[in-house]
Design a protein around this motif. Structure first.
Motif, PDB file in Angstrom:
ATOM      1  N   ASP A 290      29.265   4.904  62.827  1.00  0.00           N
ATOM      2  CA  ASP A 290      27.935   4.463  62.394  1.00  0.00           C
ATOM      3  C   ASP A 290      26.937   5.613  62.402  1.00  0.00           C
ATOM      4  O   ASP A 290      25.735   5.414  62.511  1.00  0.00           O
ATOM      5  N   SER A 291      27.455   6.842  62.272  1.00  0.00           N
ATOM      6  CA  SER A 291      26.593   8.026  62.308  1.00  0.00           C
ATOM      7  C   SER A 291      26.102   8.383  60.907  1.00  0.00           C
ATOM      8  O   SER A 291      26.431   7.718  59.927  1.00  0.00           O
ATOM      9  N   ASP A 292      25.323   9.459  60.821  1.00  0.00           N
ATOM     10  CA  ASP A 292      24.910   9.969  59.526  1.00  0.00           C
ATOM     11  C   ASP A 292      25.776  11.164  59.112  1.00  0.00           C
ATOM     12  O   ASP A 292      25.444  11.879  58.169  1.00  0.00           O
TER      13      ASP A 292
ATOM     14  N   ARG B   1      26.667  18.385  67.115  1.00  0.00           N
ATOM     15  CA  ARG B   1      26.014  17.171  66.614  1.00  0.00           C
ATOM     16  C   ARG B   1      26.692  15.913  67.139  1.00  0.00           C
ATOM     17  O   ARG B   1      26.035  14.997  67.624  1.00  0.00           O
ATOM     18  N   TYR B   2      28.019  15.865  67.023  1.00  0.00           N
ATOM     19  CA  TYR B   2      28.744  14.664  67.422  1.00  0.00           C
ATOM     20  C   TYR B   2      30.051  15.022  68.113  1.00  0.00           C
ATOM     21  O   TYR B   2      30.596  16.109  67.910  1.00  0.00           O
TER      22      TYR B   2
ATOM     23  N   LYS C 154      31.358   8.164  55.698  1.00  0.00           N
ATOM     24  CA  LYS C 154      30.664   8.391  56.962  1.00  0.00           C
ATOM     25  C   LYS C 154      31.593   8.117  58.135  1.00  0.00           C
ATOM     26  O   LYS C 154      32.451   7.243  58.075  1.00  0.00           O
TER      27      LYS C 154
ATOM     28  N   GLN D 118      28.600  12.576  57.224  1.00  0.00           N
ATOM     29  CA  GLN D 118      29.403  12.206  56.064  1.00  0.00           C
ATOM     30  C   GLN D 118      30.336  13.354  55.700  1.00  0.00           C
ATOM     31  O   GLN D 118      29.911  14.492  55.529  1.00  0.00           O
TER      32      GLN D 118
END
Length: 328
Positions: free
Chosen positions: A8-10, A165-166, A5, A12
């Motif tokens: 600390d995100s989801d 998303r990020y 990951k 992966q």
């Protein structure tokens, strides 16, 4: 395959992520589109779920190839990483380099990440990739002509719109990462790292560890130098940037190959290639989250992916490190 990951995100990613610079052909001599597509699909078959690309790689070619390669894969099963901030079609910002496109036409590249440019680049990337969102959107290089706040406010807007998303950065120092983080949550920094290029371990890696940011290592095989396949006098194809790269001087090739010879017994004992051993060492290095590995064909892609399955003991890692210090 091993999966990790980011921060600390989801989000992966596969520990070995497919690096699609060479797939775009630009600065690598040439590319065979079918072989590039086959390489990405072969990587997927071996468990590689994440692909890193950029608009500048072949001036859109790499993103188009990635889009073609993943069109039959369920979108939520794959992670697309792309970038923004290098414009060859907009003479604005800070001049970066003179180069040639895949047809041999001279082009000028600029570092520019103004708000409207970031949004426009995202729309163009989504079209080329054939998707409606990007998992990790990264600025390619710092742009001194645009306030950091302006750049990342644009990225935050794209996140709010669901098109990204990020956010991540590439080639940023600690101060720039801190500045960017004031406008949007930054998950990662993509930076050059290899056995022969460990400069990020001085400041960037410690800061990322302390602040729970991920490090994506690009060029972990030092553009092929650490495969052991490059010998003094090696002839690169026309347009291959390695022709004039300092790492590929005959003197440096000889020195590097002496080091690789010293760790060859470990590779032989495990029945793996030097490249696989080097990639595994990279993944085991403190603070390194992901290793980006490019491939020109399906077999290279399969071999890169299998590097994640190699296991190194502490004693073996220490031996490699001792040889590294002795030779390089």
């Amino acid at each position: 395959m091993e999966y990790r990951k980011l921060s600390d995100s989801d989000l992966q990613l596969s520990a070995i992520t497919f690096g699609a610079w060479a797939a775009g052909g630009w600065m690598w001599g040439k590319t065979d589109r079918k072989e590039a597509v086959d390489a990405i699909r072969a990587a997927w078959d071996e468990g590689v779920t994440s692909i890193d690309t950029a608009p500048i790689y072949g001036q859109g070619t790499s993103e188009e190839i990635v889009g073609e390669a993943i069109k039959d894969i369920p979108r939520d099963k794959i992670q697309i990483l792309t970038k923004f901030g290098l414009r060859w079609d907009l003479p604005k910002g800070t001049f970066y380099m003179n180069t040639k496109d895949n047809s041999g036409k001279p082009i000028d590249v600029y570092k520019y990440a103004g708000k409207e440019s970031v949004i426009e680049e995202c729309e163009n990337s989504l079209k080329r990739l054939g998707t409606d969102y990007i998992d990790l959107y990264q600025i390619h290089w710092p742009d001194v002509s645009t306030p950091v706040e302006e750049t990342f406010e644009a990225v935050e807007k794209l996140i709010q719109q669901g098109k990204v998303r990020y956010a991540g950065v590439c080639n940023y120092d600690v101060s720039l990462m801190e500045a960017a983080g004031k406008s949007v949550k930054i998950l990662s920094n993509q930076v050059p790292f290899s056995m022969v290029n460990r400069g990020i371990e001085k400041e960037i890696v410690p800061w990322c560890i302390q602040n729970n940011k991920s490090v994506l290592a690009y060029s972990p095989l030092e553009r092929g130098l650490l495969t052991g396949k490059i010998k003094p006098g090696y002839k690169f194809m026309d347009g291959d940037h390695r022709q004039s790269h300092k790492s590929f001087s005959d003197e440096n090739i000889v020195r590097t190959n002496e080091f690789l010879k010293s760790i060859q017994p470990i590779a032989d004992q495990k029945g793996v290639s030097l490249a696989q051993l080097v990639l595994r060492w990279t993944l085991d290095r403190k603070g390194i989250t992901i290793a980006l590995a490019g491939a020109r064909n399906a077999e290279q892609a399969r071999q890169n992916a299998k590097a994640a399955d190699v296991q190194l003991s502490n004693d073996e890692i220490e031996f490699i490190n001792r040889q590294l210090e002795a030779h390089l």
